[in-house]
Design an enzyme around this catalytic site. Sequence first.
Site: not given
Length: 655
Positions: A539, A552
């Site tokens: 990410s 996350y």
Amino acid sequence: MPTTDPGMDPELLACVDVTRRLGADPSLVLHGGGNSSVKTTTLDITGRSIETLWIKGSGADMASIDVGGFTPLRLERLRELLSLDRLDDETMMRELAAARLDPGAPAASVETLLHAVLPARQILHSHADAIVTLTNLAEPGRLVDELYGDEVLAIPYVMPGFQLGRLVADRWRALDPGHAARLTALVLLNHGLVTFGETADQAYERHLALVERATRWLDEHAPRPDGAAPDELPGVGPVVLADLRRRLSSVAGRPLIVRRHTDPATRRFVARPDLATITAHGPLTPDHVIRTKRRPLVGTDVEAFAAAYTAEFEAQRARVDRDVTMLDPAPRVILDPRLGALCAGATARDADIAEDIWQHTMPVIERAEDHLGGYRSLPADDLFDVEYWTLEQAKLRSDRPAPPLRGLVALVTGAASGIGRATAAALLDQGAAVIGVDLADGVVDAFAGPAWVGCVVDVRDPAAQRAALARGVEAFGGVDIVVVAAGVFGATRPIADLAAEDWRAMFAVNVDAVADLFGIVHPILAVSPVGGRVVVVASKNVHAPGPGAAAYSASKAALTQLARVAALEWAADGIRVNQVHPDAVFDTGLWSDELIRERAGRYGLSVEAYKRRNLLGREITAAAVARGIVALCGDDFAMTTGAQVSIDGGNERTL
Ligand code: ZN
């Protein structure tokens, strides 16, 4: 009434109809085998009526053919060609092309001249199981005479094409007219059945009736192999199968898909003590040789098979004394009492075709060996001539270049939606076979076709991951590519409000499950015939975390570190491990419309503007990320491992 519109010719339509009916029965027709024709009169645009043979195009599938799959040829010209004493293949195909009444029609069947010889209007040809059982025995000609009397003419084996056409022409001319009028069919020994009639239905009914008579005779003289089979074969570890695929691919010179079969018929067959001798003869009909090779490999000594194939090729080349290039020497069917049957091919579909043919071959051999005095196929010389016949090889060639990932196997997690699904689609599109893994049931049918296996798996369960991998290796032979796309985003929450379970749940999917998968898949990737390739979907947050996304961002950072260490540890095994860092891919399961609106509102932007909030001002789609992932899996990045590639439209915080 002759017509210029082939779509309106009732006799052609009737021929198409019975062709499809014949082709739909696998005990009669398998994969592009067999052909059919009709003789009609067509009108050309200047009003001339022309005697026309409509013949099935070469390699077309009878089960799905339509009018466009047939080629109209000038019948008179075909009969002139048959008056020649010899005609080489290349000239024959050129002449057939020149005899076409429509230059856009497909290339005519290599059996065209046989159809031109026979006076009947409608002709059907198949390699029906019952007929090839009968004709691969000792003295098949006598059997055919006994069974069918003078209604059927037995034709000894010669090479299909001009030679067969000429032989039938000569035999036909030698018949007395009364006998010729009584004939309804030819049985081509070691090859198949040709029936004819004045109508399509008559040719079709005769086909079924003659096959039925052969079936009854066989049932009387040779009971069908009974259903009893040894118990399930012992489990075989995926690494054993993957290593066998590596060796097969190595002798083939390219990666192969290898599918394992352990059904009762196969188990019964491979348990036979005479397995090696009864499978050494050859295929049911010469056409099969291009799919299965002359014989299967018994056992697992792939290298010895390849050496024997090569030696046989050299001897045959000296015999035929012409310029032939050896095909790859890897077996296409491997039989082993412990493994069952493994069927190999350049694609999953090719492996399935070899398997289908083999499933029809086993009972024929069993009945012939156990009850009918032994299975006899054609001599090796005849089979070589067909295997290396340019006209047969043309059936395997495609006008399009092979897709770049043909023969490769990929495992994709999170394959039911978003980036995972888009990546699976892109990998399939580039020719790979794909094992898709997802928590959602939709993964099972996410894609159709032989190159897809979808498994419902909770990646947090290592046993479930292991089982899916084993299933994928049974279906395709190994794994060359792993794409880790499964991930969770979770609710946005400041660290102070973060519950321990939420933190751990995030790590369980985004990190722990991947560590488990890496441990399980490494020994399989290490024996990939092309060198393993791993791409991890991390990410943008790894380098540019956002507030409220601690779990996350931290889990993706841990994933990145895991992948970097894998790149270090696995380079010696030829495995490349790279990562992509996507950002704001809104067409995935992580983003609901509501979440996008909420985020856009927070920045005071419209949804449209929010979606394009990157340096390039472009919306990032799952398909765009998938293209980047697949590129990293391909040979263009063969020298790259440990890389992290942003796919985010450009971000000033990560530049
Ligand atoms: Zn044939």
